[in-house]
Design a protein around this motif. Sequence first.
Motif, PDB file in Angstrom:
ATOM      1  N   THR A  43      39.398 -10.076   3.274  1.00  0.00           N
ATOM      2  CA  THR A  43      40.726 -10.653   3.123  1.00  0.00           C
ATOM      3  C   THR A  43      41.121 -10.729   1.651  1.00  0.00           C
ATOM      4  OG1 THR A  43      40.006 -12.953   2.882  1.00  0.00           O
ATOM      5  CG2 THR A  43      40.270 -12.108   5.135  1.00  0.00           C
ATOM      6  N   PRO A  44      42.419 -10.803   1.363  1.00  0.00           N
ATOM      7  CA  PRO A  44      42.843 -10.992  -0.033  1.00  0.00           C
ATOM      8  C   PRO A  44      42.281 -12.274  -0.635  1.00  0.00           C
ATOM      9  CG  PRO A  44      44.709 -10.383   1.344  1.00  0.00           C
ATOM     10  CD  PRO A  44      43.565 -10.657   2.273  1.00  0.00           C
ATOM     11  N   GLU A  45      42.112 -13.286   0.206  1.00  0.00           N
ATOM     12  CA  GLU A  45      41.626 -14.566  -0.301  1.00  0.00           C
ATOM     13  C   GLU A  45      40.195 -14.461  -0.811  1.00  0.00           C
ATOM     14  OE1 GLU A  45      45.149 -15.323   2.091  1.00  0.00           O
ATOM     15  OE2 GLU A  45      43.325 -14.165   2.529  1.00  0.00           O
ATOM     16  N   PHE A  46      39.318 -13.812  -0.046  1.00  0.00           N
ATOM     17  CA  PHE A  46      37.945 -13.680  -0.525  1.00  0.00           C
ATOM     18  C   PHE A  46      37.871 -12.722  -1.703  1.00  0.00           C
ATOM     19  CE2 PHE A  46      33.569 -11.907  -0.362  1.00  0.00           C
ATOM     20  CZ  PHE A  46      32.905 -13.078  -0.698  1.00  0.00           C
ATOM     21  N   PHE A  47      38.635 -11.637  -1.645  1.00  0.00           N
ATOM     22  CA  PHE A  47      38.650 -10.687  -2.756  1.00  0.00           C
ATOM     23  C   PHE A  47      39.071 -11.389  -4.048  1.00  0.00           C
ATOM     24  CE2 PHE A  47      40.392  -7.273  -5.375  1.00  0.00           C
ATOM     25  CZ  PHE A  47      39.412  -6.295  -5.256  1.00  0.00           C
ATOM     26  N   ALA A  48      40.032 -12.301  -3.946  1.00  0.00           N
ATOM     27  CA  ALA A  48      40.536 -12.995  -5.142  1.00  0.00           C
ATOM     28  C   ALA A  48      39.498 -13.912  -5.764  1.00  0.00           C
ATOM     29  CB  ALA A  48      41.797 -13.789  -4.795  1.00  0.00           C
ATOM     30  N   THR A  49      38.501 -14.369  -4.984  1.00  0.00           N
ATOM     31  CA  THR A  49      37.470 -15.228  -5.573  1.00  0.00           C
ATOM     32  C   THR A  49      36.649 -14.469  -6.615  1.00  0.00           C
ATOM     33  OG1 THR A  49      35.776 -14.763  -3.882  1.00  0.00           O
ATOM     34  CG2 THR A  49      37.307 -16.594  -3.467  1.00  0.00           C
ATOM     35  N   TRP A  50      36.703 -13.138  -6.571  1.00  0.00           N
ATOM     36  CA  TRP A  50      35.964 -12.314  -7.531  1.00  0.00           C
ATOM     37  C   TRP A  50      36.760 -12.049  -8.803  1.00  0.00           C
ATOM     38  CZ3 TRP A  50      30.906 -10.732  -6.778  1.00  0.00           C
ATOM     39  CH2 TRP A  50      30.378 -10.907  -5.489  1.00  0.00           C
ATOM     40  N   ASN A  51      37.982 -12.549  -8.887  1.00  0.00           N
ATOM     41  CA  ASN A  51      38.743 -12.398 -10.139  1.00  0.00           C
ATOM     42  C   ASN A  51      37.913 -12.931 -11.302  1.00  0.00           C
ATOM     43  OD1 ASN A  51      40.869 -11.366  -8.674  1.00  0.00           O
ATOM     44  ND2 ASN A  51      42.095 -13.237  -8.724  1.00  0.00           N
ATOM     45  N   ASP A  52      37.837 -12.162 -12.365  1.00  0.00           N
ATOM     46  CA  ASP A  52      37.021 -12.475 -13.547  1.00  0.00           C
ATOM     47  C   ASP A  52      35.524 -12.412 -13.253  1.00  0.00           C
ATOM     48  OD1 ASP A  52      39.363 -13.009 -15.054  1.00  0.00           O
ATOM     49  OD2 ASP A  52      39.409 -15.065 -14.301  1.00  0.00           O
ATOM     50  N   ASN A  53      35.153 -11.923 -12.062  1.00  0.00           N
ATOM     51  CA  ASN A  53      33.737 -11.783 -11.714  1.00  0.00           C
ATOM     52  C   ASN A  53      33.393 -10.377 -11.234  1.00  0.00           C
ATOM     53  OD1 ASN A  53      32.179 -14.516 -11.785  1.00  0.00           O
ATOM     54  ND2 ASN A  53      34.174 -15.036 -10.922  1.00  0.00           N
ATOM     55  N   GLN A  54      34.303  -9.423 -11.434  1.00  0.00           N
ATOM     56  CA  GLN A  54      34.046  -8.088 -10.914  1.00  0.00           C
ATOM     57  C   GLN A  54      32.990  -7.326 -11.717  1.00  0.00           C
ATOM     58  OE1 GLN A  54      37.579  -5.832 -10.014  1.00  0.00           O
ATOM     59  NE2 GLN A  54      38.438  -7.459  -8.740  1.00  0.00           N
ATOM     60  N   ASP A  55      32.556  -7.878 -12.831  1.00  0.00           N
ATOM     61  CA  ASP A  55      31.416  -7.283 -13.533  1.00  0.00           C
ATOM     62  C   ASP A  55      30.098  -7.913 -13.088  1.00  0.00           C
ATOM     63  OD1 ASP A  55      31.825  -9.758 -14.659  1.00  0.00           O
ATOM     64  OD2 ASP A  55      31.701  -9.080 -16.748  1.00  0.00           O
TER      65      ASP A  55
ATOM     66  N   PRO B 253      26.883  -8.133 -11.033  1.00  0.00           N
ATOM     67  CA  PRO B 253      26.139  -7.026 -10.411  1.00  0.00           C
ATOM     68  C   PRO B 253      26.163  -7.028  -8.891  1.00  0.00           C
ATOM     69  CG  PRO B 253      24.869  -8.000 -12.204  1.00  0.00           C
ATOM     70  CD  PRO B 253      26.047  -8.894 -11.977  1.00  0.00           C
ATOM     71  N   ARG B 254      26.599  -8.124  -8.280  1.00  0.00           N
ATOM     72  CA  ARG B 254      26.667  -8.183  -6.821  1.00  0.00           C
ATOM     73  C   ARG B 254      27.995  -7.685  -6.274  1.00  0.00           C
ATOM     74  NH1 ARG B 254      25.014 -14.443  -6.815  1.00  0.00           N
ATOM     75  NH2 ARG B 254      26.610 -14.292  -8.442  1.00  0.00           N
ATOM     76  N   PHE B 255      28.941  -7.392  -7.153  1.00  0.00           N
ATOM     77  CA  PHE B 255      30.268  -6.958  -6.708  1.00  0.00           C
ATOM     78  C   PHE B 255      30.268  -5.473  -6.347  1.00  0.00           C
ATOM     79  CE2 PHE B 255      34.601  -5.353  -7.620  1.00  0.00           C
ATOM     80  CZ  PHE B 255      35.317  -6.102  -6.698  1.00  0.00           C
ATOM     81  N   SER B 256      29.659  -4.649  -7.164  1.00  0.00           N
ATOM     82  CA  SER B 256      29.651  -3.210  -6.878  1.00  0.00           C
ATOM     83  C   SER B 256      28.570  -2.528  -7.709  1.00  0.00           C
ATOM     84  CB  SER B 256      31.013  -2.570  -7.171  1.00  0.00           C
ATOM     85  OG  SER B 256      31.293  -2.626  -8.557  1.00  0.00           O
ATOM     86  N   ARG B 257      28.209  -1.334  -7.292  1.00  0.00           N
ATOM     87  CA  ARG B 257      27.216  -0.549  -8.025  1.00  0.00           C
ATOM     88  C   ARG B 257      27.484   0.926  -7.768  1.00  0.00           C
ATOM     89  NH1 ARG B 257      22.378  -2.302 -10.184  1.00  0.00           N
ATOM     90  NH2 ARG B 257      20.856  -0.678 -10.701  1.00  0.00           N
ATOM     91  N   LYS B 258      27.576   1.706  -8.831  1.00  0.00           N
ATOM     92  CA  LYS B 258      27.838   3.132  -8.702  1.00  0.00           C
ATOM     93  C   LYS B 258      26.534   3.891  -8.470  1.00  0.00           C
ATOM     94  CE  LYS B 258      31.986   2.893 -11.575  1.00  0.00           C
ATOM     95  NZ  LYS B 258      32.848   2.770 -10.392  1.00  0.00           N
ATOM     96  N   TYR B 259      26.651   5.002  -7.739  1.00  0.00           N
ATOM     97  CA  TYR B 259      25.472   5.789  -7.405  1.00  0.00           C
ATOM     98  C   TYR B 259      25.258   6.894  -8.446  1.00  0.00           C
ATOM     99  CZ  TYR B 259      21.968   8.341  -4.810  1.00  0.00           C
ATOM    100  OH  TYR B 259      20.792   8.945  -4.437  1.00  0.00           O
ATOM    101  N   GLN B 260      24.005   7.061  -8.847  1.00  0.00           N
ATOM    102  CA  GLN B 260      23.647   8.129  -9.782  1.00  0.00           C
ATOM    103  C   GLN B 260      22.713   9.126  -9.104  1.00  0.00           C
ATOM    104  OE1 GLN B 260      21.282   7.140 -13.267  1.00  0.00           O
ATOM    105  NE2 GLN B 260      22.267   8.756 -14.471  1.00  0.00           N
ATOM    106  N   TYR B 261      23.074  10.404  -9.173  1.00  0.00           N
ATOM    107  CA  TYR B 261      22.210  11.461  -8.660  1.00  0.00           C
ATOM    108  C   TYR B 261      21.115  11.770  -9.682  1.00  0.00           C
ATOM    109  CZ  TYR B 261      25.529  12.186  -4.880  1.00  0.00           C
ATOM    110  OH  TYR B 261      26.320  12.011  -3.764  1.00  0.00           O
ATOM    111  N   SER B 262      20.071  12.453  -9.224  1.00  0.00           N
ATOM    112  CA  SER B 262      18.891  12.651 -10.069  1.00  0.00           C
ATOM    113  C   SER B 262      19.169  13.527 -11.288  1.00  0.00           C
ATOM    114  CB  SER B 262      17.744  13.252  -9.259  1.00  0.00           C
ATOM    115  OG  SER B 262      18.090  14.528  -8.757  1.00  0.00           O
ATOM    116  N   ASP B 263      20.235  14.331 -11.239  1.00  0.00           N
ATOM    117  CA  ASP B 263      20.555  15.144 -12.420  1.00  0.00           C
ATOM    118  C   ASP B 263      21.380  14.369 -13.447  1.00  0.00           C
ATOM    119  OD1 ASP B 263      23.098  15.018 -11.322  1.00  0.00           O
ATOM    120  OD2 ASP B 263      23.506  17.173 -11.553  1.00  0.00           O
ATOM    121  N   GLY B 264      21.594  13.095 -13.186  1.00  0.00           N
ATOM    122  CA  GLY B 264      22.342  12.242 -14.111  1.00  0.00           C
ATOM    123  C   GLY B 264      23.788  12.030 -13.742  1.00  0.00           C
TER     124      GLY B 264
END
Length: 588
Positions: free
Chosen positions: A328-340, A342-353
Amino acid sequence: MMHKKIKIAGIAFLLLNFLITSCTDLEEVVLDEELGEEVADPEGVLAAAYDRLGDKTFVDHGGVFALQEYSTDIAMLATRGSDWGDGGKWRSMHEFTWTPDNSIVTGNWNNLTNGITRALTAVESINQAEFSDKELFLAEARGLVAFYTYTTLDLFGQAPYRDPYGGDQTIQILKAEDAIDDLILEVESILPNLASIGEQNTFNGRFTKEAAYGLLATMYLNRAVFKDRYNSASSFNFTEASLEAGKTDMEQVIKYTSLIINSGTFNLESNYFSNFSINNNQSSEMIFAVIQEIEAVRSGDNDFGYVCVARNQRPSPANRGTNAACTTPEFFATWNDNQDDPRFSRKYQYSDGTWFMNDGSDVSVPAEDIVPNSDNLPWFHFNSGFLFGQQYGPVLDGNGGYIMTSDDRIEVSALVMEKSATTPMDFTPELNFDNPVQAIFAQDQINRGARIFKFEYDPESGNGRSKVDIPLYRLGGIYAMRAEAYFRNGQTALALEDINMLRTSRTRESLYGNAPGQALTSLDEEQLYNEIGFELYWEMKRRPQMIRFGKFDKAYTAKPQTEPFRRVFPIPQETTDVTEDFVQNTGY
């Protein structure tokens, strides 16, 4: 810490084709079998009692997840054009319009009461047998009775019970406000006979001492709610006297969570999402989990990973998502100023970098990973956590494969919605329903809603199967419970210390220098509530959190202000139709 997925006495956790001669059929609605008519194999009935955890109940998005998450601000399954109408049963969880004949309500009641039945049958069978592990198996079976019963009382306020020791076979109706104390005493009484995890061939798929500590902490944390469920002001007495003389409920939460934290057996994972990956059987946080495998008898369920993925998001050319749930927008908004965080997101890296940035800068990724046991199908990895905005990924070539680049890499393109090809796959945190009180999207609106890719999608065996274990208790949640107990006990500095342990123990990916989460300098109730959500979203914990913090009745997107009676679900109509033992819950 033991991670090996051993079997109880060498038998698989499976249905055993309903070997249990006195176990109720899945279609039964009350405990109507006669315990004691014939005693089945004690090892088999204990295995079957465990199997109920993973047979839809705690692994399917229509199981306990639907009642604990879809009824909250964390998760919503709206009707999306031609999909997910189903008589309105999914959106009723968010609109708070469920009734006693709702199939989600009925299905969960049947699964949970069947779990109680299976566990009681195991208690009876084990109690009447003689074998070397009798005391251990009996304690585990009693622990499972308590776990299923507690969950049923939490959700429905009532639960059936029958004496498994050959006494009065009359069905008893347990009421949450009274039974919570008996359950606590029962679990405390079996502690001496339970093994600590790793001892006596136990592991995190078994009900160990540590699982019991987690359940006891949970029961004490919610005891005040159980005793005053319909308190209109949500002013629960969290520091009332506990069942141990001279101690309060919150002091008992602190006691049992500290036994786990201080044991040295478990450690917080620096990569938060490793707790929810295909290899999460190696997680150092798992205390009690539903063990999942891909096998012939009953394979694990992929729902927690599959349910948010759009149909045109394809982990392999043979797999797709189902474009169902969002937050919901309400829960998403609780992450304002917290999107950095580490529990918010993580990008995937392949073995070639190569990093999959998912921001329009990607051209291709290497086709280096192959889906296990497939016909050499390439495996595309989406990022973890919250996905919003325009999405990117592979596109099918029309011949059963991905479009590839000239140097045989997977081409990455901007994606569109499968059933609305002119609609970009732009996951908008805003929902903006045409009718604000109904969670219904038109066909060209099916891209709406930020998605949660917390549990990894397992593409090995179709869209529905998975070997991702489902945590019921893990160390991060134990810290969150202790922090809340410290806070409610007036020990704010210690609560802040636990919250900061969660924040700073997690680190971001190397793309961001493995930076740890940032510590807080102060903590108030609202921040504590948000932090608990950051740690435990998508893990079947939100509804009790919202009730404890007085948030559950409040209005937000497509949810009206509701009455306290909605804090529990109704007893299914089919149950009250066939037995007078149950009196329907208030308000239904």
